[in-house]
Scaffold this motif. Structure first.
Motif, mmCIF file in Angstrom:
data_model
loop_
_atom_site.group_PDB
_atom_site.id
_atom_site.type_symbol
_atom_site.label_atom_id
_atom_site.label_comp_id
_atom_site.label_asym_id
_atom_site.label_seq_id
_atom_site.Cartn_x
_atom_site.Cartn_y
_atom_site.Cartn_z
ATOM 1 N N TRP A 18 2.850 33.773 8.620
ATOM 2 C CA TRP A 18 2.007 34.948 8.467
ATOM 3 C C TRP A 18 1.401 35.225 9.836
ATOM 4 N N GLU A 19 1.484 36.473 10.312
ATOM 5 C CA GLU A 19 1.036 36.811 11.661
ATOM 6 C C GLU A 19 -0.406 36.406 11.927
ATOM 7 N N GLY A 20 -1.228 36.379 10.880
ATOM 8 C CA GLY A 20 -2.643 36.083 11.040
ATOM 9 C C GLY A 20 -3.010 34.609 10.955
ATOM 10 N N GLU A 21 -2.054 33.750 10.613
ATOM 11 C CA GLU A 21 -2.422 32.328 10.598
ATOM 12 C C GLU A 21 -2.594 31.873 12.034
ATOM 13 N N SER A 22 -3.366 30.855 12.233
ATOM 14 C CA SER A 22 -3.710 30.466 13.596
ATOM 15 C C SER A 22 -2.564 29.729 14.285
ATOM 16 N N LEU A 23 -2.547 29.859 15.598
ATOM 17 C CA LEU A 23 -1.607 29.086 16.403
ATOM 18 C C LEU A 23 -1.836 27.600 16.155
ATOM 19 N N LEU A 24 -3.077 27.197 15.996
ATOM 20 C CA LEU A 24 -3.399 25.801 15.704
ATOM 21 C C LEU A 24 -2.669 25.324 14.455
ATOM 22 N N TYR A 25 -2.706 26.123 13.395
ATOM 23 C CA TYR A 25 -2.026 25.765 12.149
ATOM 24 C C TYR A 25 -0.525 25.634 12.379
ATOM 25 N N VAL A 26 0.053 26.567 13.096
ATOM 26 C CA VAL A 26 1.497 26.528 13.365
ATOM 27 C C VAL A 26 1.855 25.262 14.135
ATOM 28 N N LEU A 27 1.073 24.951 15.160
ATOM 29 C CA LEU A 27 1.363 23.765 15.963
ATOM 30 C C LEU A 27 1.269 22.488 15.126
ATOM 31 N N ARG A 28 0.201 22.349 14.378
ATOM 32 C CA ARG A 28 -0.033 21.114 13.623
ATOM 33 C C ARG A 28 0.856 21.011 12.385
ATOM 34 N N GLU A 29 0.880 22.052 11.587
ATOM 35 C CA GLU A 29 1.503 21.966 10.264
ATOM 36 C C GLU A 29 2.967 22.383 10.241
ATOM 37 N N ARG A 30 3.349 23.293 11.077
ATOM 38 C CA ARG A 30 4.737 23.763 11.047
ATOM 39 C C ARG A 30 5.614 23.062 12.083
ATOM 40 N N LEU A 31 5.033 22.695 13.221
ATOM 41 C CA LEU A 31 5.818 22.066 14.283
ATOM 42 C C LEU A 31 5.552 20.569 14.425
ATOM 43 N N GLY A 32 4.604 20.031 13.680
ATOM 44 C CA GLY A 32 4.341 18.593 13.710
ATOM 45 C C GLY A 32 3.738 18.100 15.008
ATOM 46 N N LEU A 33 2.902 18.914 15.639
ATOM 47 C CA LEU A 33 2.194 18.530 16.866
ATOM 48 C C LEU A 33 0.709 18.391 16.539
ATOM 49 N N PRO A 34 0.276 17.199 16.118
ATOM 50 C CA PRO A 34 -1.094 17.026 15.642
ATOM 51 C C PRO A 34 -2.126 16.782 16.730
ATOM 52 N N GLY A 35 -1.747 16.838 17.996
ATOM 53 C CA GLY A 35 -2.687 16.532 19.074
ATOM 54 C C GLY A 35 -3.911 17.419 19.075
ATOM 55 N N SER A 36 -3.726 18.710 19.007
ATOM 56 C CA SER A 36 -4.856 19.646 18.982
ATOM 57 C C SER A 36 -5.565 19.497 17.650
ATOM 58 N N LYS A 37 -6.879 19.404 17.693
ATOM 59 C CA LYS A 37 -7.640 19.120 16.476
ATOM 60 C C LYS A 37 -8.282 20.367 15.893
ATOM 61 N N ASN A 38 -8.393 20.365 14.565
ATOM 62 C CA ASN A 38 -9.035 21.448 13.835
ATOM 63 C C ASN A 38 -10.451 21.007 13.494
ATOM 64 N N ALA A 39 -11.415 21.532 14.215
ATOM 65 C CA ALA A 39 -12.797 21.115 13.987
ATOM 66 C C ALA A 39 -13.634 22.282 13.473
ATOM 67 N N CYS A 40 -13.923 23.250 14.312
ATOM 68 C CA CYS A 40 -14.880 24.294 13.926
ATOM 69 C C CYS A 40 -14.220 25.573 13.418
ATOM 70 N N GLU A 41 -12.981 25.819 13.811
ATOM 71 C CA GLU A 41 -12.252 27.049 13.477
ATOM 72 C C GLU A 41 -12.977 28.312 13.936
ATOM 73 N N GLN A 42 -13.841 28.185 14.931
ATOM 74 C CA GLN A 42 -14.583 29.334 15.442
ATOM 75 C C GLN A 42 -14.560 29.423 16.964
ATOM 76 N N GLY A 43 -13.783 28.557 17.608
ATOM 77 C CA GLY A 43 -13.702 28.580 19.061
ATOM 78 C C GLY A 43 -14.939 28.061 19.758
ATOM 79 N N GLU A 44 -15.745 27.277 19.063
ATOM 80 C CA GLU A 44 -17.003 26.792 19.620
ATOM 81 C C GLU A 44 -16.948 25.371 20.152
ATOM 82 N N CYS A 45 -15.979 24.561 19.691
ATOM 83 C CA CYS A 45 -16.012 23.129 20.028
ATOM 84 C C CYS A 45 -14.982 22.710 21.070
ATOM 85 N N GLY A 46 -13.908 23.460 21.223
ATOM 86 C CA GLY A 46 -12.893 23.151 22.225
ATOM 87 C C GLY A 46 -11.860 22.129 21.813
ATOM 88 N N SER A 47 -11.944 21.560 20.629
ATOM 89 C CA SER A 47 -11.020 20.499 20.214
ATOM 90 C C SER A 47 -9.574 20.955 20.097
#
Length: 156
Positions: A18-47
């Protein structure tokens, strides 16, 4: 949509995105790259910081559709197959890695800082890392890691 882009130097495709899902979700869940972390989902923490076309970005704020045809480099892409990047090695050696949740974003942001400013002052380090939150280290070990990585990159 089918998303086609380059991740860590390799062409990647992800289907039924879906065009609106986050790049973070695609990297972690679709491509299996769990390095980038999902913390705030608001661009405030930098994880979740990654490079997008060579510029650090919070991947939680980048819509998947915006990554089409672009170049993305994650924390996994900093190391080569043989060894850690000097920034990664410095974080390990100085004890700047504790719980590890903030570490991927700090590594990418530090890598970017040292690419732009090989010998940063403490003020420049603090300014560059200001968007990355850490609850464990008190930041002094992170500062030590950045200084060590800068020293190794310029010495060697």
């Amino acid at each position: 949509m089918r998303l086609k882009f380059t991740v860590n130097g390799r062409r990647q495709e992800a289907d039924d995105v879906w065009e609106g899902e986050s790049l973070l979700y695609v990297l972690r869940e679709r491509l299996g790259l769990p390095g980038s972390k999902n913390a705030c989902e608001q661009g405030e923490c930098g994880s979740c910081t990654v490079y997008v076309d060579g510029v650090p970005a919070c991947s939680c704020l980048v819509a998947a559709g915006q990554a089409e045809g672009r170049e993305v480099r994650t924390v996994e892409g900093l190391a080569d197959e043989e060894q850690l990047d000097p920034v990664q090695q410095a974080f390990v050696e100085t004890g700047a890695v504790q719980c590890g949740f903030c570490t991927p974003g700090l590594l990418v942001q530090t890598h970017d800082l040292l690419e732009r400013t090989p010998k940063p002052s403490d003020a420049e380090i603090r300014e560059s890392l200001a968007g990355n939150l850490c609850r464990c280290t008190g930041y002094e070990k992170i500062m030590d890691a950045v200084r060590l990585a800068a020293q190794r990159r310029t010495d060697g």
